[in-house]
Design an enzyme around this catalytic site. Structure first.
Site, PDB file in Angstrom:
ATOM      1  N   GLY A 114      -1.189  -3.404   2.709  1.00 46.40           N
ATOM      2  CA  GLY A 114      -0.558  -2.367   2.047  1.00 46.40           C
ATOM      3  C   GLY A 114      -1.256  -1.086   1.833  1.00 46.40           C
ATOM      4  O   GLY A 114      -2.412  -0.796   2.598  1.00 46.40           O
ATOM      5  N   ASP A 115      -0.629  -0.467   0.702  1.00 50.04           N
ATOM      6  CA  ASP A 115      -1.605   0.964   0.327  1.00 50.04           C
ATOM      7  C   ASP A 115      -2.865   0.657  -0.158  1.00 50.04           C
ATOM      8  O   ASP A 115      -3.530   1.641  -0.017  1.00 50.04           O
ATOM      9  CB  ASP A 115      -0.646   1.789  -0.616  1.00 50.04           C
ATOM     10  CG  ASP A 115      -0.617   1.325  -1.841  1.00 50.04           C
ATOM     11  OD1 ASP A 115       0.013   0.117  -1.955  1.00 50.04           O
ATOM     12  OD2 ASP A 115      -1.060   1.934  -2.775  1.00 50.04           O
TER      13      ASP A 115
ATOM     14  N   GLY B 100       2.288  -0.852  -7.029  1.00 47.64           N
ATOM     15  CA  GLY B 100       3.860  -0.915  -6.777  1.00 47.64           C
ATOM     16  C   GLY B 100       4.008  -1.306  -5.099  1.00 47.64           C
ATOM     17  O   GLY B 100       3.088  -2.085  -4.399  1.00 47.64           O
TER      18      GLY B 100
ATOM     19  N   GLY C 259       3.695  -1.174  -1.647  1.00 48.89           N
ATOM     20  CA  GLY C 259       2.850  -0.524  -0.858  1.00 48.89           C
ATOM     21  C   GLY C 259       3.315   0.275   0.438  1.00 48.89           C
ATOM     22  O   GLY C 259       2.958   1.393   0.815  1.00 48.89           O
TER      23      GLY C 259
ATOM     24  N   ARG D 197      -0.098  -8.389   7.174  1.00 52.86           N
ATOM     25  CA  ARG D 197       0.426  -7.348   6.420  1.00 52.86           C
ATOM     26  C   ARG D 197      -0.782  -6.648   5.454  1.00 52.86           C
ATOM     27  O   ARG D 197      -1.665  -7.210   4.943  1.00 52.86           O
ATOM     28  CB  ARG D 197       1.646  -7.701   5.528  1.00 52.86           C
ATOM     29  CG  ARG D 197       2.308  -6.499   4.726  1.00 52.86           C
ATOM     30  CD  ARG D 197       1.542  -6.508   3.230  1.00 52.86           C
ATOM     31  NE  ARG D 197       2.278  -5.403   2.655  1.00 52.86           N
ATOM     32  CZ  ARG D 197       1.936  -5.006   1.107  1.00 52.86           C
ATOM     33  NH1 ARG D 197       0.867  -5.575   0.696  1.00 52.86           N
ATOM     34  NH2 ARG D 197       2.446  -4.034   0.597  1.00 52.86           N
TER      35      ARG D 197
ATOM     36  N   THR E 286      -1.841  -4.488  -7.912  1.00 48.42           N
ATOM     37  CA  THR E 286      -2.864  -4.030  -7.534  1.00 48.42           C
ATOM     38  C   THR E 286      -3.788  -3.616  -9.008  1.00 48.42           C
ATOM     39  O   THR E 286      -2.938  -3.014 -10.055  1.00 48.42           O
ATOM     40  CB  THR E 286      -2.835  -2.525  -6.823  1.00 48.42           C
ATOM     41  OG1 THR E 286      -2.123  -2.930  -5.807  1.00 48.42           O
ATOM     42  CG2 THR E 286      -4.418  -2.137  -6.520  1.00 48.42           C
TER      43      THR E 286
END
Length: 321
Positions: free
Chosen positions: A213-214, A235, A237, A211, A183
């Site tokens: 992630g964060d 990193g 997620g 999927r 990211t």
């Protein structure tokens, strides 16, 4: 807007989040007298932080600066984890996640976005042109077309070649601290003392189809409160999602911790929750209203950019392991 402000007000009162004390307000106001426009960003992306920093020096708003700053990496096909050229999922689809927050606390995000290089700009349109916060998949793509974004092919020749090589083994093992890794999250403080943030990613290489992630999740990949400060994550997620790390950091700063102390506490909570922490990376950067900066990560090797006063430098983060 009335509904959004009502939800924000009642949600915060329901969980007992403290307001900034008169002491903290005095502390920030006294320190802000010596602050100046500032940009910080995850990893070693000097072109992105330079773009945002120069915009801030020229008087741009923090919101415009973070958008334009991360767009630099979204358009760079050498970066295989952001925007066009990002690594595909296991089905061969390049899908993007992004979010953005303005100083007033408004936010917009897109998840599982295809066919659009600048996911962060679509996220900003979600924030400014809809009553929603997140749009996903086909709905996000349709909205992008309606807003004038042209359909684009995101899978580049190099990414497709790497994907076909991966298909030979189909081994799924995240690589810690790879070059041009993961990211790009960015926070900017403008000349008015306002903070904005953005986060954009193509997610884990060869992730499962669908999927998320964060990175596009407010409170995990990005959170800010213009009275306190902001934080962004990068990193693994899944670990960051479960810790709601960016929100935690801002709340710790609200209670008086420095950005450095707050970032370390967020990482330590992830480590406590995951006995296998040596197998992945999780990292945070943060700034407060006074322009103080902090960073902490699990594994040695993470770094962040800082642009201030015409200087655009990369700094190694403090780490646990």
């Amino acid at each position: 807007m009335k509904r959004r402000h009502f939800i924000k007000k009642t949600s915060l009162s329901g969980i007992g989040v403290a307001t900034v004390s008169p002491f903290m307000n005095h502390l920030y106001l006294s320190k802000m007298a010596n602050s100046q426009p500032l940009c910080i960003a995850t990893w070693n992306f000097p072109n992105a932080s330079l773009k945002a920093g120069e915009m801030l020096d020229a008087g741009a708003s923090a919101l415009d600066a973070v958008e334009q700053g991360v767009m630099v990496e979204e358009a760079d096909i050498r970066n295989t984890t952001v925007g066009r050229g990002g690594a595909p999922d296991r089905e061969g689809n390049v899908t993007l996640d992004a979010c953005i927050m303005d100083p007033s606390g408004n936010a917009g995000a897109v998840v599982y976005l295809k066919n659009n290089t600048h996911a962060v700009s679509v996220a900003r349109k979600v924030m400014e042109e809809t009553p929603h916060v997140i749009l996903a998949g086909e709905g996000a793509d349709q909205f992008a077309r309606q807003q004038g974004f042209e359909k684009e092919e995101l899978l580049t020749e190099d990414s497709e070649k790497a994907y076909k090589e991966w298909l030979k083994t189909k081994k799924y093992q995240p690589i810690i601290n790879i070059e041009n890794h993961d990211t790009i999250g960015m926070l900017c403080l403008d000349k008015n003392g306002d903070i904005a943030g953005a986060c954009t990613s193509s997610g884990l290489s060869y992730k499962m189809n669908g999927r998320v992630g964060d990175s596009p999740i407010i409170g995990s990949g990005l959170f800010l409160d213009n009275e306190v400060g902001g934080a962004v994550a990068t990193g693994m997620g899944e670990a960051i999602l479960k810790s709601v790390g960016s929100f935690l950091i801002v709340e710790l700063m609200r209670q008086g911790q420095s950005p450095q102390q707050a970032c370390k506490e967020a990482v330590m909570r992830i480590i406590k929750q995951h006995p296998n922490y040596k197998e992945f990376q999780a990292a945070f950067i943060a700034m407060n209203k006074a322009g103080e900066v902090g960073s902490y990560c699990i594994q040695k090797g993470f770094s962040y950019m800082r642009y201030k006063g015409g200087k655009n430098d990369n700094f190694p983060s403090k780490f646990y392991f």
